[in-house]
Design an enzyme around this catalytic site. Structure first.
Site, PDB file in Angstrom:
ATOM      1  N   CYS A   2     -14.317  45.953  38.860  1.00  0.00           N
ATOM      2  CA  CYS A   2     -14.751  46.439  40.162  1.00  0.00           C
ATOM      3  C   CYS A   2     -13.618  46.353  41.181  1.00  0.00           C
ATOM      4  O   CYS A   2     -12.797  45.432  41.126  1.00  0.00           O
ATOM      5  CB  CYS A   2     -15.908  45.590  40.669  1.00  0.00           C
ATOM      6  SG  CYS A   2     -17.326  45.675  39.587  1.00  0.00           S
ATOM      7  N   ARG A  28      -7.938  50.264  38.058  1.00  0.00           N
ATOM      8  CA  ARG A  28      -8.545  49.024  37.570  1.00  0.00           C
ATOM      9  C   ARG A  28      -9.683  49.316  36.594  1.00  0.00           C
ATOM     10  O   ARG A  28     -10.118  48.426  35.868  1.00  0.00           O
ATOM     11  CB  ARG A  28      -9.099  48.218  38.752  1.00  0.00           C
ATOM     12  CG  ARG A  28      -8.041  47.696  39.682  1.00  0.00           C
ATOM     13  CD  ARG A  28      -8.646  47.261  40.997  1.00  0.00           C
ATOM     14  NE  ARG A  28      -9.537  46.128  40.861  1.00  0.00           N
ATOM     15  CZ  ARG A  28      -9.178  44.858  40.958  1.00  0.00           C
ATOM     16  NH1 ARG A  28      -7.927  44.555  41.201  1.00  0.00           N
ATOM     17  NH2 ARG A  28     -10.059  43.890  40.836  1.00  0.00           N
ATOM     18  N   TRP A  74     -17.432  48.728  37.754  1.00  0.00           N
ATOM     19  CA  TRP A  74     -17.265  48.686  36.297  1.00  0.00           C
ATOM     20  C   TRP A  74     -18.474  47.902  35.806  1.00  0.00           C
ATOM     21  O   TRP A  74     -18.567  46.701  36.030  1.00  0.00           O
ATOM     22  CB  TRP A  74     -15.944  47.977  35.967  1.00  0.00           C
ATOM     23  CG  TRP A  74     -15.507  48.090  34.549  1.00  0.00           C
ATOM     24  CD1 TRP A  74     -14.824  49.127  33.983  1.00  0.00           C
ATOM     25  CD2 TRP A  74     -15.674  47.104  33.515  1.00  0.00           C
ATOM     26  NE1 TRP A  74     -14.565  48.849  32.662  1.00  0.00           N
ATOM     27  CE2 TRP A  74     -15.074  47.625  32.351  1.00  0.00           C
ATOM     28  CE3 TRP A  74     -16.272  45.849  33.455  1.00  0.00           C
ATOM     29  CZ2 TRP A  74     -15.052  46.934  31.145  1.00  0.00           C
ATOM     30  CZ3 TRP A  74     -16.252  45.158  32.257  1.00  0.00           C
ATOM     31  CH2 TRP A  74     -15.648  45.709  31.125  1.00  0.00           C
ATOM     32  N   ASN A 100     -17.366  41.861  43.729  1.00  0.00           N
ATOM     33  CA  ASN A 100     -16.593  41.836  42.488  1.00  0.00           C
ATOM     34  C   ASN A 100     -16.821  40.470  41.857  1.00  0.00           C
ATOM     35  O   ASN A 100     -16.718  39.459  42.546  1.00  0.00           O
ATOM     36  CB  ASN A 100     -15.097  42.044  42.832  1.00  0.00           C
ATOM     37  CG  ASN A 100     -14.211  42.028  41.605  1.00  0.00           C
ATOM     38  OD1 ASN A 100     -14.689  42.066  40.472  1.00  0.00           O
ATOM     39  ND2 ASN A 100     -12.915  41.965  41.824  1.00  0.00           N
ATOM     40  N   GLY A 101     -17.162  40.454  40.559  1.00  0.00           N
ATOM     41  CA  GLY A 101     -17.386  39.167  39.901  1.00  0.00           C
ATOM     42  C   GLY A 101     -18.763  39.107  39.292  1.00  0.00           C
ATOM     43  O   GLY A 101     -19.448  40.135  39.180  1.00  0.00           O
ATOM     44  N   GLU A 475       0.287  43.327  18.830  1.00  0.00           N
ATOM     45  CA  GLU A 475       0.350  44.022  20.119  1.00  0.00           C
ATOM     46  C   GLU A 475       0.387  45.540  19.921  1.00  0.00           C
ATOM     47  O   GLU A 475      -0.230  46.295  20.679  1.00  0.00           O
ATOM     48  CB  GLU A 475       1.564  43.524  20.921  1.00  0.00           C
ATOM     49  CG  GLU A 475       2.029  44.386  22.085  1.00  0.00           C
ATOM     50  CD  GLU A 475       0.939  44.716  23.111  1.00  0.00           C
ATOM     51  OE1 GLU A 475      -0.145  44.122  23.065  1.00  0.00           O
ATOM     52  OE2 GLU A 475       1.184  45.611  23.944  1.00  0.00           O
ATOM     53  N   LYS A 479      -2.040  48.466  21.585  1.00  0.00           N
ATOM     54  CA  LYS A 479      -1.597  49.682  22.296  1.00  0.00           C
ATOM     55  C   LYS A 479      -2.249  50.912  21.689  1.00  0.00           C
ATOM     56  O   LYS A 479      -2.743  51.790  22.393  1.00  0.00           O
ATOM     57  CB  LYS A 479      -0.075  49.852  22.235  1.00  0.00           C
ATOM     58  CG  LYS A 479       0.780  49.057  23.170  1.00  0.00           C
ATOM     59  CD  LYS A 479       0.612  49.286  24.638  1.00  0.00           C
ATOM     60  CE  LYS A 479      -0.459  48.452  25.254  1.00  0.00           C
ATOM     61  NZ  LYS A 479      -0.344  47.059  25.443  1.00  0.00           N
ATOM     62  N   GLU A 482      -6.104  51.038  22.385  1.00  0.00           N
ATOM     63  CA  GLU A 482      -6.453  51.314  23.782  1.00  0.00           C
ATOM     64  C   GLU A 482      -6.353  52.786  24.134  1.00  0.00           C
ATOM     65  O   GLU A 482      -7.243  53.338  24.769  1.00  0.00           O
ATOM     66  CB  GLU A 482      -5.493  50.569  24.725  1.00  0.00           C
ATOM     67  CG  GLU A 482      -5.820  49.145  24.948  1.00  0.00           C
ATOM     68  CD  GLU A 482      -4.855  48.499  25.928  1.00  0.00           C
ATOM     69  OE1 GLU A 482      -5.321  47.991  26.951  1.00  0.00           O
ATOM     70  OE2 GLU A 482      -3.636  48.492  25.665  1.00  0.00           O
ATOM     71  N   HIS A 498      -3.677  39.191   0.578  1.00  0.00           N
ATOM     72  CA  HIS A 498      -4.861  38.327   0.690  1.00  0.00           C
ATOM     73  C   HIS A 498      -6.067  39.091   1.229  1.00  0.00           C
ATOM     74  O   HIS A 498      -7.030  38.477   1.661  1.00  0.00           O
ATOM     75  CB  HIS A 498      -4.523  37.114   1.561  1.00  0.00           C
ATOM     76  CG  HIS A 498      -3.379  36.334   1.020  1.00  0.00           C
ATOM     77  ND1 HIS A 498      -3.505  35.502  -0.068  1.00  0.00           N
ATOM     78  CD2 HIS A 498      -2.070  36.321   1.359  1.00  0.00           C
ATOM     79  CE1 HIS A 498      -2.322  34.980  -0.357  1.00  0.00           C
ATOM     80  NE2 HIS A 498      -1.431  35.473   0.492  1.00  0.00           N
ATOM     81  N   LYS A 592      -8.218  47.453  34.099  1.00  0.00           N
ATOM     82  CA  LYS A 592      -6.865  46.889  34.179  1.00  0.00           C
ATOM     83  C   LYS A 592      -6.902  45.389  34.395  1.00  0.00           C
ATOM     84  O   LYS A 592      -6.192  44.640  33.760  1.00  0.00           O
ATOM     85  CB  LYS A 592      -6.109  47.579  35.323  1.00  0.00           C
ATOM     86  CG  LYS A 592      -4.680  47.065  35.544  1.00  0.00           C
ATOM     87  CD  LYS A 592      -3.805  47.397  34.369  1.00  0.00           C
ATOM     88  CE  LYS A 592      -2.401  46.863  34.486  1.00  0.00           C
ATOM     89  NZ  LYS A 592      -1.710  46.865  33.173  1.00  0.00           N
TER      90      LYS A 592
HETATM   91  O1  M6R Z   1      -3.489  40.778  33.583  1.00  0.00           O
HETATM   92  P1  M6R Z   1      -3.413  40.081  32.265  1.00  0.00           P
HETATM   93  O2  M6R Z   1      -2.051  40.130  31.657  1.00  0.00           O
HETATM   94  O3  M6R Z   1      -3.948  38.687  32.300  1.00  0.00           O
HETATM   95  O4  M6R Z   1      -4.367  40.903  31.321  1.00  0.00           O
HETATM   96  C1  M6R Z   1      -4.684  40.444  30.036  1.00  0.00           C
HETATM   97  C2  M6R Z   1      -5.279  41.529  29.176  1.00  0.00           C
HETATM   98  O5  M6R Z   1      -6.477  41.976  29.736  1.00  0.00           O
HETATM   99  C3  M6R Z   1      -4.329  42.720  29.052  1.00  0.00           C
HETATM  100  O6  M6R Z   1      -3.106  42.327  28.533  1.00  0.00           O
HETATM  101  C4  M6R Z   1      -4.935  43.800  28.151  1.00  0.00           C
HETATM  102  O7  M6R Z   1      -5.000  43.358  26.833  1.00  0.00           O
HETATM  103  C5  M6R Z   1      -4.112  45.072  28.330  1.00  0.00           C
HETATM  104  N1  M6R Z   1      -4.957  46.165  28.645  1.00  0.00           N
HETATM  105  C6  M6R Z   1      -3.273  45.419  27.172  1.00  0.00           C
HETATM  106  O8  M6R Z   1      -2.582  46.601  27.301  1.00  0.00           O
END
Ligand code: M6R
Length: 597
Positions: A2, A28, A74, A100-101, A475, A479, A482, A498, A592
């Site tokens: 949010c 966000r 959100w 927000n929260g 990682e 990517k 996402e 395994h 975000k």
């Molecule tokens: O703001 P932060 O680095 O704490 O966020 C952590 C994760 O939410 C963030 O890295 C998320 O996995 C990303 N969307 C990855 O691209």
């Protein structure tokens, strides 16, 4: 997550300002939005699902006034519909709220309000409970006292703004989620938002509301008056105005089609910026590391993968006992948290709820807390004993790129510093920055975009790595997931036999991260195992190998190779996303800044 944007201005038409601010918070993540504005002593409310139009006149909300609140939602409590979108009005229509929260005890409070006050709710949200309670409390209490009583009732992490039609005031409270006030010098307007980019175009002077603080803002005698106070004692607080170092232009797309590719290209310079660290802070980190029995690196999502990578580097360069953990899992290991432990939280935003909670827990157990973050004065920065900043500039795409490599750079710097080899670490990083600068050129991007054409229809993709490249495999999977929505998974090369090898069929694409290091031969053996089961091998390596069906060349960067190896994968994910007509900046269902648990 949010986003809150609110303003008071001498200008009597703040609707456009609010729409502009909400647009800036879009990155966000949101699924609906809304605005409340006071016009002729009445609150006018507008809510809608879907995207905010770029042209405010396309929003069918004819209203003008000088005090307003806006929100991008959100969904957490209740589905995506206009009833659940914010702002929520109180039953008597005198108050509107944006929030927000999460209010953890909202069900209990809602029952109380229904049973004791016959209150009628119109949404499924936890937010409506806050404004409902406020209305009831205001029947007998002054604003500050009502806010104090209300906040004592609420459990959870939150920030909210109530628009009060009677007093024409904005009433703010914060407990765990950010609320930042932008204060232009001429005092003719004021902005409140969840994030600075929402108003940075108008002012870089900000006030950070802290946890357990409230504020009342209003327009009086052609000036904005603001009053900040402690929510426990209701005593007045003098807040410090801080100038933020955000260049308004850095929050704009410029000539790039998407923020994700803009931010990938900004890595031409971001490693150099990460390198510019204050030596005395680095020294303090090292002193604390030396005193500690163990160091735990934590983070969520991508930041957690950086934590693993940093831990590998520490294990390679130092004899310190280092661990890594997902922020939300730390609470299940309380026994290993005690005074001789240092927790290093890694977070781009510095606002991730689970990471903040893990740090609070670590503090409670007597640990020394530190962070590596991109946002100065973020909640994480302010809650930790020591902070290092990656200085990557605002990162807007949900998929983290430049902040990730910046965090890895700081991790590398810390490991070298802890091994008493800081100069060597700096030299290596500076070389890595230069290599990335050369690597990011249109020809390289074009080559990867050709590969993206081959892979766009893949149903599954796997990535393998070993040593410090194992977290890079993890990682890379994030990517790809996402932004491409392709099922992608990362594995340690050694784990294949395994279980995961069973997933390989004819032409399954597998990215093999093969740095020129002591893992090279083993990861090539893994690649051959996959190839002999029909897999299509894309080698990411400084050297070609006959096991590769496709070679994505990366420069040789020694111990910093994991940083370099991420770059082609980020570009690949971006191009597949665009080819699939996805929006790489706003992946479905994601936000975000994950400010709720
Ligand atoms: O703001 P932060 O680095 O704490 O966020 C952590 C994760 O939410 C963030 O890295 C998320 O996995 C990303 N969307 C990855 O691209």
């Amino acid at each position: 997550m949010c986003g809150i944007f609110s303003t008071i201005s001498l200008d009597t038409n703040v609707k456009n300002l609010v729409v502009e601010g909400l647009k800036k918070l879009e990155y966000r993540g949101y699924d609906s939005f809304g605005i409340s504005l006071i016009q002729n002593n009445k609150i006018k409310n507008f809510k809608s699902t879907g995207e905010i139009p770029s042209d405010p006149s396309k929003i069918e909300f004819e209203a003008s006034g000088s005090i307003a609140i806006g929100h991008t939602r959100w969904a957490t409590h209740g589905g995506v519909n206009t009833a659940n979108a914010h702002p929520h009005l109180s039953q008597n229509q005198q108050y509107a709220i944006v929030h927000n929260g999460i209010i953890e005890n909202y069900t209990k409070l809602k029952q109380e309000l229904i049973q004791e006050h016959n209150y009628q709710f119109h949404s499924e949200t936890d937010t409506e409970v806050i404004v409902a309670y406020f209305q009831i409390l205001k029947e007998n209490l002054a604003t500050k006292q009502a806010l104090q009583t209300l906040c004592k009732k609420l459990q959870g992490r939150y920030s909210f703004i109530i628009l009060d039609n009677n007093t024409q005031e904005l009433i703010l409270a914060r407990q765990g989620s950010p609320l930042i006030i932008g204060v232009p010098k001429d005092e003719t307007s004021i902005f409140i938002a969840s994030d600075v980019p929402a108003f940075v175009k108008y002012t870089q002077n900000v006030i950070y509301l802290d946890d357990n603080q409230g504020a009342i803002l209003k327009l009086a005698d052609q000036k904005i008056q603001s009053h900040y106070f402690d929510l426990d004692t209701l005593t007045e607080i003098q807040k410090r105005i801080i100038k933020v170092e955000i260049n308004p232009e850095e929050t704009e797309l410029g000539e790039h089609p998407h923020f994700m590719i803009k931010e990938i290209w900004e890595q031409k310079d971001s490693i150099r910026k990460a390198l510019e660290q204050d030596l005395s802070t680095l020294k303090q980190f090292v002193e604390k590391f030396n005193e500690a029995e163990k160091i735990i690196f934590i983070g969520c999502g991508t930041a957690h993968k950086v934590a693993i990578c940093t831990q590998y580097l520490f294990a390679k360069l130092t004899k310190k006992i280092t661990l890594h953990e997902i922020s939300s899992e730390l609470k299940h290991q309380k026994n290993i948290l005690y005074s001789k432990t240092i927790v290093v939280a890694i977070s781009q935003s510095g606002e991730t709820a689970e990471t903040l909670e893990a740090i609070e827990l670590a503090k409670k157990h007597g640990c020394f807390t530190t962070c590596i973050t991109n946002v100065r004065e973020s909640s994480l920065d302010r809650n930790c004993d020591l902070s290092l900043f990656i200085k990557a500039g605002t990162e807007k795409a949900v998929a983290s790129t430049k902040a990730t490599t910046g965090q890895m750079a700081i991790g590398s710097l810390l490991a070298f510093a802890c091994a008493d080899r800081l100069n060597e670490g700096k030299f290596l990083l500076s070389n890595t920055g230069a290599l990335i600068n050369d690597m990011l050129n249109p020809r390289y991007e074009d080559k990867i975009s050709q590969l993206a054409k081959e892979l766009r229809y893949a149903q599954n993709m796997y990535i393998i790595g070993k040593g410090a490249n194992y977290p890079i495999a993890l990682e890379s999977a994030i990517k790809l997931q996402e932004v491409t929505y392709i099922h992608a998974e990362g594995f340690a090369g050694g784990e294949l036999k395994h279980g995961p090898l069973a997933l390989i069929t004819k032409q399954t694409p597998v990215l093999v991260i093969a740095s020129n290091d002591d893992c090279f031969q083993e990861i090539i053996s893994n690649a051959i195992e996959i190839k002999s089961r029909g897999g299509y091998i894309i080698g990411i390596s400084p050297v070609n190998n006959e096991a590769f069906d496709y070679w994505l060349k990366v420069p040789e960067a020694g111990l910093d190779s994991p940083i370099i190896n991420l770059i082609p994968i980020q570009i690949l994910a971006y191009h597949i996303s665009v080819l699939k007509d996805n929006n790489p900046d706003k992946p479905r269902n994601l936000a975000k800044s994950v400010t709720v648990k």
